[in-house]
Design an enzyme around this catalytic site. Sequence first.
Site, PDB file in Angstrom:
ATOM      1  N   LYS A  73      67.117  92.443  29.715  1.00 42.35           N
ATOM      2  CA  LYS A  73      66.963  92.373  28.257  1.00 42.35           C
ATOM      3  C   LYS A  73      65.589  91.762  27.982  1.00 42.35           C
ATOM      4  O   LYS A  73      65.391  90.557  28.098  1.00 42.35           O
ATOM      5  CB  LYS A  73      68.033  91.476  27.629  1.00 42.35           C
ATOM      6  CG  LYS A  73      68.048  91.588  26.112  1.00 42.35           C
ATOM      7  CD  LYS A  73      68.205  90.263  25.378  1.00 42.35           C
ATOM      8  CE  LYS A  73      66.949  89.530  25.143  1.00 42.35           C
ATOM      9  NZ  LYS A  73      66.002  90.111  24.176  1.00 42.35           N
TER      10      LYS A  73
ATOM     11  N   ASN B 222      62.850  76.035  26.046  1.00 42.65           N
ATOM     12  CA  ASN B 222      63.800  75.063  26.598  1.00 42.65           C
ATOM     13  C   ASN B 222      65.143  75.131  25.894  1.00 42.65           C
ATOM     14  O   ASN B 222      66.197  74.998  26.516  1.00 42.65           O
ATOM     15  CB  ASN B 222      63.245  73.649  26.463  1.00 42.65           C
ATOM     16  CG  ASN B 222      62.360  73.335  27.632  1.00 42.65           C
ATOM     17  OD1 ASN B 222      61.360  74.013  27.802  1.00 42.65           O
ATOM     18  ND2 ASN B 222      62.742  72.384  28.447  1.00 42.65           N
TER      19      ASN B 222
ATOM     20  N   GLU C 203      63.083  79.190  33.814  1.00 41.13           N
ATOM     21  CA  GLU C 203      61.687  78.735  33.736  1.00 41.13           C
ATOM     22  C   GLU C 203      61.377  78.530  32.275  1.00 41.13           C
ATOM     23  O   GLU C 203      61.495  79.458  31.473  1.00 41.13           O
ATOM     24  CB  GLU C 203      60.732  79.772  34.341  1.00 41.13           C
ATOM     25  CG  GLU C 203      60.815  79.887  35.852  1.00 41.13           C
ATOM     26  CD  GLU C 203      60.569  78.577  36.587  1.00 41.13           C
ATOM     27  OE1 GLU C 203      59.932  77.662  36.027  1.00 41.13           O
ATOM     28  OE2 GLU C 203      61.049  78.457  37.722  1.00 41.13           O
TER      29      GLU C 203
ATOM     30  N   CYS D 183      53.189  79.194  29.656  1.00 41.93           N
ATOM     31  CA  CYS D 183      53.868  77.937  29.957  1.00 41.93           C
ATOM     32  C   CYS D 183      52.993  77.044  30.826  1.00 41.93           C
ATOM     33  O   CYS D 183      53.209  75.848  30.915  1.00 41.93           O
ATOM     34  CB  CYS D 183      55.217  78.184  30.608  1.00 41.93           C
ATOM     35  SG  CYS D 183      55.098  79.159  32.090  1.00 41.93           S
TER      36      CYS D 183
ATOM     37  N   GLU E 198      55.750  71.159  23.421  1.00 43.06           N
ATOM     38  CA  GLU E 198      55.050  72.404  23.759  1.00 43.06           C
ATOM     39  C   GLU E 198      54.665  73.123  22.466  1.00 43.06           C
ATOM     40  O   GLU E 198      55.521  73.395  21.623  1.00 43.06           O
ATOM     41  CB  GLU E 198      55.956  73.317  24.603  1.00 43.06           C
ATOM     42  CG  GLU E 198      55.257  74.610  24.962  1.00 43.06           C
ATOM     43  CD  GLU E 198      56.039  75.469  25.947  1.00 43.06           C
ATOM     44  OE1 GLU E 198      57.178  75.837  25.639  1.00 43.06           O
ATOM     45  OE2 GLU E 198      55.479  75.791  27.014  1.00 43.06           O
TER      46      GLU E 198
HETATM   47  N1  LIG Z   1      58.136  79.383  29.369  1.00 45.50           N
HETATM   48  C1  LIG Z   1      57.582  80.425  28.811  1.00 45.50           C
HETATM   49  O1  LIG Z   1      56.855  81.126  29.455  1.00 45.50           O
HETATM   50  C2  LIG Z   1      57.893  80.749  27.405  1.00 45.50           C
HETATM   51  C3  LIG Z   1      58.145  79.760  26.504  1.00 45.50           C
HETATM   52  N2  LIG Z   1      58.400  80.088  25.224  1.00 45.50           N
HETATM   53  C4  LIG Z   1      58.604  78.965  24.281  1.00 45.50           C
HETATM   54  O2  LIG Z   1      59.609  79.329  23.363  1.00 45.50           O
HETATM   55  C5  LIG Z   1      59.129  79.278  22.032  1.00 45.50           C
HETATM   56  C6  LIG Z   1      59.825  80.317  21.198  1.00 45.50           C
HETATM   57  O3  LIG Z   1      59.596  81.621  21.716  1.00 45.50           O
HETATM   58  P1  LIG Z   1      60.779  82.668  21.711  1.00 45.50           P
HETATM   59  O4  LIG Z   1      60.316  84.020  21.968  1.00 45.50           O
HETATM   60  O5  LIG Z   1      61.544  82.496  20.467  1.00 45.50           O
HETATM   61  O6  LIG Z   1      61.585  82.182  23.015  1.00 45.50           O
HETATM   62  P2  LIG Z   1      63.116  82.380  23.357  1.00 45.50           P
HETATM   63  O7  LIG Z   1      63.500  81.387  24.364  1.00 45.50           O
HETATM   64  O8  LIG Z   1      63.893  82.488  22.105  1.00 45.50           O
HETATM   65  O9  LIG Z   1      63.148  83.860  24.008  1.00 45.50           O
HETATM   66  C7  LIG Z   1      63.056  84.149  25.382  1.00 45.50           C
HETATM   67  C8  LIG Z   1      64.058  85.253  25.723  1.00 45.50           C
HETATM   68  O10 LIG Z   1      65.397  84.756  25.508  1.00 45.50           O
HETATM   69  C9  LIG Z   1      66.122  85.631  24.657  1.00 45.50           C
HETATM   70  N3  LIG Z   1      67.116  84.874  23.895  1.00 45.50           N
HETATM   71  C10 LIG Z   1      66.998  84.317  22.662  1.00 45.50           C
HETATM   72  N4  LIG Z   1      68.157  83.710  22.290  1.00 45.50           N
HETATM   73  C11 LIG Z   1      69.014  83.865  23.321  1.00 45.50           C
HETATM   74  C12 LIG Z   1      70.349  83.441  23.562  1.00 45.50           C
HETATM   75  N5  LIG Z   1      71.041  82.753  22.660  1.00 45.50           N
HETATM   76  N6  LIG Z   1      70.924  83.760  24.736  1.00 45.50           N
HETATM   77  C13 LIG Z   1      70.248  84.445  25.680  1.00 45.50           C
HETATM   78  N7  LIG Z   1      68.983  84.890  25.510  1.00 45.50           N
HETATM   79  C14 LIG Z   1      68.362  84.598  24.351  1.00 45.50           C
HETATM   80  C15 LIG Z   1      65.039  86.262  23.809  1.00 45.50           C
HETATM   81  O11 LIG Z   1      65.498  87.431  23.189  1.00 45.50           O
HETATM   82  C16 LIG Z   1      63.948  86.490  24.841  1.00 45.50           C
HETATM   83  O12 LIG Z   1      64.226  87.655  25.590  1.00 45.50           O
HETATM   84  C17 LIG Z   1      57.636  79.425  22.186  1.00 45.50           C
HETATM   85  O13 LIG Z   1      56.942  78.878  21.111  1.00 45.50           O
HETATM   86  C18 LIG Z   1      57.377  78.688  23.462  1.00 45.50           C
HETATM   87  O14 LIG Z   1      57.297  77.320  23.226  1.00 45.50           O
HETATM   88  C19 LIG Z   1      58.464  81.381  24.812  1.00 45.50           C
HETATM   89  C20 LIG Z   1      58.231  82.401  25.666  1.00 45.50           C
HETATM   90  C21 LIG Z   1      57.881  82.167  27.042  1.00 45.50           C
HETATM   91  O1  LIG Z   2      50.056  81.192  34.346  1.00 46.60           O
HETATM   92  C1  LIG Z   2      50.644  82.200  34.724  1.00 46.60           C
HETATM   93  O2  LIG Z   2      50.047  83.117  35.304  1.00 46.60           O
HETATM   94  C2  LIG Z   2      52.136  82.368  34.521  1.00 46.60           C
HETATM   95  C3  LIG Z   2      52.606  81.642  33.326  1.00 46.60           C
HETATM   96  C4  LIG Z   2      54.024  81.901  33.023  1.00 46.60           C
HETATM   97  O3  LIG Z   2      54.808  82.189  33.873  1.00 46.60           O
HETATM   98  C5  LIG Z   2      54.512  81.784  31.653  1.00 46.60           C
HETATM   99  O4  LIG Z   2      53.747  81.458  30.758  1.00 46.60           O
HETATM  100  O5  LIG Z   2      55.696  82.061  31.456  1.00 46.60           O
END
Ligand SMILES: NC(=O)C1=CN([C@@H]2O[C@H](COP(=O)(O)OP(=O)(O)OC[C@H]3O[C@@H](n4cnc5c(N)ncnc54)[C@H](O)[C@@H]3O)[C@@H](O)[C@H]2O)C=CC1
Ligand SMILES: O=C(O)CCC(=O)C(=O)O
Length: 487
Positions: A180, A235, A255, A289, A390
């Site tokens: 998904k 998170n 992650e 991230c 973050e």
């Molecule tokens: N660690 C990373 O690489 C990432 C961190 N983020 C953080 O998250 C914040 C919000 O971004 P979002 O796109 O809204 O992240 P999110 O955590 O809501 O989305 C990530 C994935 O989880 C899915 N998802 C959402 N709600 C869910 C649920 N209840 N159960 C299972 N899956 C679910 C989303 O559809 C998407 O595919 C960003 O501002 C950033 O701080 C966002 C994307 C990547």
């Molecule tokens: O820095 C990268 O190449 C990977 C970063 C990453 O995994 C993320 O932002 O989710």
Amino acid sequence: MTVETTTKTYLNFINGKWEASSSGKTVASNNPSNRDDVVGIIQVSTKEELDQAVFAAKHSQKAWKALTGSERGAYLYKTADILENRMDEIAETMTREMGKTLPEAKGETARGVAILRYYAGEGMRKVGDVIPSTDNKALMFTSRVPLGVVGVISPWNFPVAIPIWKMAPALIYGNSVVIKPAQETAVTCAKVIECFEKAGIPDGVLNMVTGSGSVIGQGLVEHPDVNGITFTGSNEVGKMVGQGALARGAKYQLEMGGKNPVIVAADADLDIAVEGTISGAFRSTGQKCTATSRVIIAGEIYEKFKEKLLEKVKEITVGNGMEDGIWMGPSANESQLNTALSYIEAGKQEGATLLIGGNRLTGAAYDKGYFIEPTVFENVTTDMKIAQEEIFGPVLALIQVNTFEEAITIANDVKFGLSASIYTKDIQSMLSFIENMEAGLIRVNAESAGVELQAPFGGMKQSSSHSREQGEAAKEFFTAIKTVFVK
Ligand SMILES: NC(=O)C1=CN([C@@H]2O[C@H](COP(=O)(O)OP(=O)(O)OC[C@H]3O[C@@H](n4cnc5c(N)ncnc54)[C@H](O)[C@@H]3O)[C@@H](O)[C@H]2O)C=CC1
Ligand SMILES: O=C(O)CCC(=O)C(=O)O
């Protein structure tokens, strides 16, 4: 350069067929540089399609597992070749869909190709060890077996690399997959899935269902026939995913966020430190991230570093990532833009000094997109929101310190522990940093972002579920170990 002008509707990929959702509902995926540009139309799916996808995955997995590792690897090699041939088109879709510049998108797509080839090769490597038994008439060994059906929940910030670094190891070790993707980048993901389809992956082994996180994401987490869940994202959602999987005994891997520091020691090469800080903080508009969000600088060189940094920040060109000469694209969506702006406001309210940036960009070139200036604060204290949370935007906090110990204490004073850098020439400082920094990725004289596909990737503290992805580490998550005793 070819830019698609017709708007295509993308379907779910279930049991080897592209199918519309029974909901009849679709949603447009828009370009964050120009919201009038619709990149594609995607399905808003229901639990029914999810069930069909999991059913297909479950029933195809036995035959997939029965293939040899090299036979499974052959599909990944073929997918890599197809993705490589479509590199420009898929990278352009990524830039249109989430905004990162075209060179960054091409780099990421090339990384996707390399990840596929790396895991294709894994199909020929060992899946167990012989362990001496205390019984000299017995043979004892371990063997790794697939989990079964793996659910992949992926974010929008690396629309090609993250799905591939989750799907490729899942597949090579004999699991079937239901992915998904984030709605924001579902078109890019569909194109990656097309590459697997063209490579002839057997029906049902790889399935994609698009839709909301709360229906399809949560549905995957709760599905009794999904044996493992791998997630990258926030998170907040990550913790729910982990709890949901744990509640029904499924394996999970999370992650999540980072609040990554860079320490600039008094003896650092300042030009290299500035270059790494700029790249770590502002590439991909700070939406990694592993992005740098705090710079902890020795008092002796603080002013000099600041001056050099600001000179370089002024040179950053912001705009549509498809255009030549643009260094930083937009925020990926309106919500990300608003989050970054609200943190900038919080920084001002809490008493930090805004040195540069801080605004949404306006004017003809910007009004249809989500553009924001690269932003730097100073006089930031560790209790401030911009030093703790973050942001996932192009916002950097400068913190001045008097001693190396103070720098490490501040660097560790957050709930996250993903990535951390130091710029120094002193071996003792490097060793102390490596020893004392609470982070899964330690970088010396290199920017905080930048992950190599053959090495373990993941964080300490609240940045991950303490597991690691990529490289050989992926085997730990995507397989279960059987200890075998034969006499
Ligand atoms: N660690 C990373 O690489 C990432 C961190 N983020 C953080 O998250 C914040 C919000 O971004 P979002 O796109 O809204 O992240 P999110 O955590 O809501 O989305 C990530 C994935 O989880 C899915 N998802 C959402 N709600 C869910 C649920 N209840 N159960 C299972 N899956 C679910 C989303 O559809 C998407 O595919 C960003 O501002 C950033 O701080 C966002 C994307 C990547
Ligand atoms: O820095 C990268 O190449 C990977 C970063 C990453 O995994 C993320 O932002 O989710």
